[in-house]
Scaffold this active site. Structure first.
Site, PDB file in Angstrom:
ATOM      1  N   TYR A  13      15.009 -20.495 -11.705  1.00  0.00           N
ATOM      2  CA  TYR A  13      15.598 -21.605 -10.933  1.00  0.00           C
ATOM      3  C   TYR A  13      14.806 -22.892 -11.155  1.00  0.00           C
ATOM      4  O   TYR A  13      15.377 -23.961 -11.399  1.00  0.00           O
ATOM      5  CB  TYR A  13      15.594 -21.217  -9.451  1.00  0.00           C
ATOM      6  CG  TYR A  13      16.330 -22.174  -8.553  1.00  0.00           C
ATOM      7  CD1 TYR A  13      17.718 -22.094  -8.400  1.00  0.00           C
ATOM      8  CD2 TYR A  13      15.654 -23.167  -7.841  1.00  0.00           C
ATOM      9  CE1 TYR A  13      18.391 -22.973  -7.572  1.00  0.00           C
ATOM     10  CE2 TYR A  13      16.320 -24.050  -7.015  1.00  0.00           C
ATOM     11  CZ  TYR A  13      17.694 -23.948  -6.877  1.00  0.00           C
ATOM     12  OH  TYR A  13      18.358 -24.818  -6.063  1.00  0.00           O
ATOM     13  N   LYS A  20      16.207 -26.336 -12.842  1.00  0.00           N
ATOM     14  CA  LYS A  20      16.282 -27.594 -12.088  1.00  0.00           C
ATOM     15  C   LYS A  20      15.401 -28.688 -12.699  1.00  0.00           C
ATOM     16  O   LYS A  20      15.723 -29.877 -12.611  1.00  0.00           O
ATOM     17  CB  LYS A  20      15.940 -27.352 -10.615  1.00  0.00           C
ATOM     18  CG  LYS A  20      16.957 -26.464  -9.896  1.00  0.00           C
ATOM     19  CD  LYS A  20      18.360 -27.053  -9.947  1.00  0.00           C
ATOM     20  CE  LYS A  20      19.364 -26.308  -9.097  1.00  0.00           C
ATOM     21  NZ  LYS A  20      20.698 -26.912  -9.127  1.00  0.00           N
TER      22      LYS A  20
HETATM   23  N1  NAD Z   1      20.546 -25.296  -0.273  1.00  0.00           N
HETATM   24  C1  NAD Z   1      19.352 -25.639  -0.748  1.00  0.00           C
HETATM   25  O1  NAD Z   1      18.305 -25.415  -0.111  1.00  0.00           O
HETATM   26  C2  NAD Z   1      19.266 -26.341  -2.072  1.00  0.00           C
HETATM   27  C3  NAD Z   1      18.075 -27.001  -2.387  1.00  0.00           C
HETATM   28  C4  NAD Z   1      17.960 -27.640  -3.603  1.00  0.00           C
HETATM   29  C5  NAD Z   1      19.011 -27.633  -4.495  1.00  0.00           C
HETATM   30  N2  NAD Z   1      20.156 -26.976  -4.172  1.00  0.00           N
HETATM   31  C6  NAD Z   1      21.221 -26.986  -5.173  1.00  0.00           C
HETATM   32  O2  NAD Z   1      22.381 -27.544  -4.615  1.00  0.00           O
HETATM   33  C7  NAD Z   1      23.529 -27.062  -5.295  1.00  0.00           C
HETATM   34  C8  NAD Z   1      24.532 -26.553  -4.268  1.00  0.00           C
HETATM   35  O3  NAD Z   1      23.945 -25.447  -3.605  1.00  0.00           O
HETATM   36  P1  NAD Z   1      24.326 -25.041  -2.118  1.00  0.00           P
HETATM   37  O4  NAD Z   1      23.098 -25.077  -1.342  1.00  0.00           O
HETATM   38  O5  NAD Z   1      25.513 -25.805  -1.664  1.00  0.00           O
HETATM   39  O6  NAD Z   1      24.697 -23.505  -2.364  1.00  0.00           O
HETATM   40  P2  NAD Z   1      26.008 -22.664  -2.009  1.00  0.00           P
HETATM   41  O7  NAD Z   1      25.692 -21.283  -2.410  1.00  0.00           O
HETATM   42  O8  NAD Z   1      26.397 -22.936  -0.601  1.00  0.00           O
HETATM   43  O9  NAD Z   1      27.126 -23.290  -2.967  1.00  0.00           O
HETATM   44  C9  NAD Z   1      27.113 -23.115  -4.339  1.00  0.00           C
HETATM   45  C10 NAD Z   1      28.535 -23.102  -4.852  1.00  0.00           C
HETATM   46  O10 NAD Z   1      28.498 -22.987  -6.275  1.00  0.00           O
HETATM   47  C11 NAD Z   1      29.525 -22.107  -6.673  1.00  0.00           C
HETATM   48  N3  NAD Z   1      29.234 -21.531  -7.976  1.00  0.00           N
HETATM   49  C12 NAD Z   1      28.333 -20.562  -8.284  1.00  0.00           C
HETATM   50  N4  NAD Z   1      28.408 -20.266  -9.592  1.00  0.00           N
HETATM   51  C13 NAD Z   1      29.365 -21.066 -10.124  1.00  0.00           C
HETATM   52  C14 NAD Z   1      29.914 -21.214 -11.420  1.00  0.00           C
HETATM   53  N5  NAD Z   1      29.497 -20.465 -12.449  1.00  0.00           N
HETATM   54  N6  NAD Z   1      30.890 -22.128 -11.599  1.00  0.00           N
HETATM   55  C15 NAD Z   1      31.340 -22.887 -10.556  1.00  0.00           C
HETATM   56  N7  NAD Z   1      30.874 -22.773  -9.318  1.00  0.00           N
HETATM   57  C16 NAD Z   1      29.903 -21.870  -9.094  1.00  0.00           C
HETATM   58  C17 NAD Z   1      29.578 -21.065  -5.568  1.00  0.00           C
HETATM   59  O11 NAD Z   1      30.826 -20.371  -5.588  1.00  0.00           O
HETATM   60  C18 NAD Z   1      29.370 -21.908  -4.332  1.00  0.00           C
HETATM   61  O12 NAD Z   1      30.598 -22.372  -3.815  1.00  0.00           O
HETATM   62  C19 NAD Z   1      23.020 -25.965  -6.234  1.00  0.00           C
HETATM   63  O13 NAD Z   1      22.885 -26.498  -7.529  1.00  0.00           O
HETATM   64  C20 NAD Z   1      21.663 -25.628  -5.642  1.00  0.00           C
HETATM   65  O14 NAD Z   1      20.801 -25.105  -6.631  1.00  0.00           O
HETATM   66  C21 NAD Z   1      20.308 -26.348  -2.988  1.00  0.00           C
END
Ligand code: NAD
Length: 257
Positions: free
Chosen positions: A165, A169
């Site tokens: 991860y 990122k």
């Molecule tokens: N939540 C956190 O703490 C956090 C922190 C830093 C970064 N992020 C990043 O933010 C972004 C959104 O994450 P989130 O927290 O909303 O997570 P989440 O799990 O709520 O949402 C992620 C979404 O991505 C979709 N997804 C997964 N694989 C996919 C694919 N191959 N093609 C299309 N869609 C796909 C899933 O179906 C889901 O709807 C991600 O890139 C995550 O790495 C999240």
């Protein structure tokens, strides 16, 4: 909110990973700001739910849609884009790459599959979506466009148990800068947003002890809400940030600064 005050009025926006968390909140906020939103996700039913739950003033008046897109598959992205171009007769000029996964494990235990799957979705997926949407914008000679890639504070600081991860990122920060360098000449801005720990399903598996540790290391002493990330994304999509490109914007309550 009157149409005049909506900072994204008339824009067409595409959001990946729109079925949950940050992607879903971003769709809601972009539509509130006047954009027509195309919610895409590998989970099509979830993307449909996102659109259904838009609240006024965004609901009803714009032709929002939902489309299947697996960001790890070029074919899937191209098929979705063809559908979108056919329906709207123009490419989206706002692109938000929020689709992402985590498959945590320590370096010494991580399988090649765990590593590859995260790189394929988070890093390669971001590249594929940027490439396809930027090509469509350049072909259509749009006057301006913007791409927002969701990285993570972990791409900046690194952390134990997430080598895949963290690598993905950090890569997103790098490819954001590279793309910004290339696409500036077309007036397409490309920026990365680095959320800290944010309350979405992706952190459901994170042990409470780790969450508490992060909160103690966060000046604002809490985890973020997805809409707090979406508000910054909306600003970066708007002309209010017209001279911002290649930037990595931290939205982490001060964690990892
Ligand atoms: N939540 C956190 O703490 C956090 C922190 C830093 C970064 N992020 C990043 O933010 C972004 C959104 O994450 P989130 O927290 O909303 O997570 P989440 O799990 O709520 O949402 C992620 C979404 O991505 C979709 N997804 C997964 N694989 C996919 C694919 N191959 N093609 C299309 N869609 C796909 C899933 O179906 C889901 O709807 C991600 O890139 C995550 O790495 C999240």
């Amino acid at each position: 909110m009157s149409g005049l005050n909506r900072i994204l009025a008339g824009k067409l926006a595409i959001v990946t990973g729109a079925g949950s968390g940050i992607g879903r909140s971003t769709c809601q906020i972009l539509s509130r700001e006047g954009a027509t939103v195309i919610a895409t996700d590998k989970n099509l039913a979830a993307a449909e739910e996102t659109i259904k739950h838009f609240t006024p003033p965004s609901a009803g008046d714009l032709d929002h849609s939902f489309v299947f897109m697996d960001v790890a598959e070029a074919q899937s992205i191209n098929k979705a884009l063809q559908q979108i171009l056919k329906k709207y007769k123009r490419p989206p000029t706002i692109v938000v790459n929020s689709g992402g996964i985590a498959r945590d494990n320590k370096l010494l235990d991580m399988s090649e599959l765990e590593f590859d799957s995260v790189i394929n979705v988070n890093l390669k997926g971001t590249y594929l979506v940027m490439q396809a949407t930027a090509k469509a914008m350049v072909d259509a000679k749009v006057s301006h466009g913007c791409i927002i890639n969701i990285s993570s504070m972990l791409g900046k600081i690194g952390t134990s148990g997430r080598i895949n991860y963290t690598g993905s990122k950090a890569g997103v920060i790098g490819i954001t800068k590279a793309a910004a360098s290339e696409l500036g000449q077309y007036n397409i801005r490309v920026n990365a947003v680095l959320p800290g720990l944010t309350d979405t399903p992706i952190i459901a598996h994170v042990p409470q002890g780790i969450k508490d540790l992060v909160i103690r290391q966060t000046p604002l002493q809490r985890i973020g809400k997805p809409e707090e990330i979406g508000e910054v994304i909306a600003f970066l999509c708007s002309e209010r940030s017209s001279f911002v490109t290649g930037a990595s914007i931290e939205v982490s309550g001060g964690f990892g600064m």
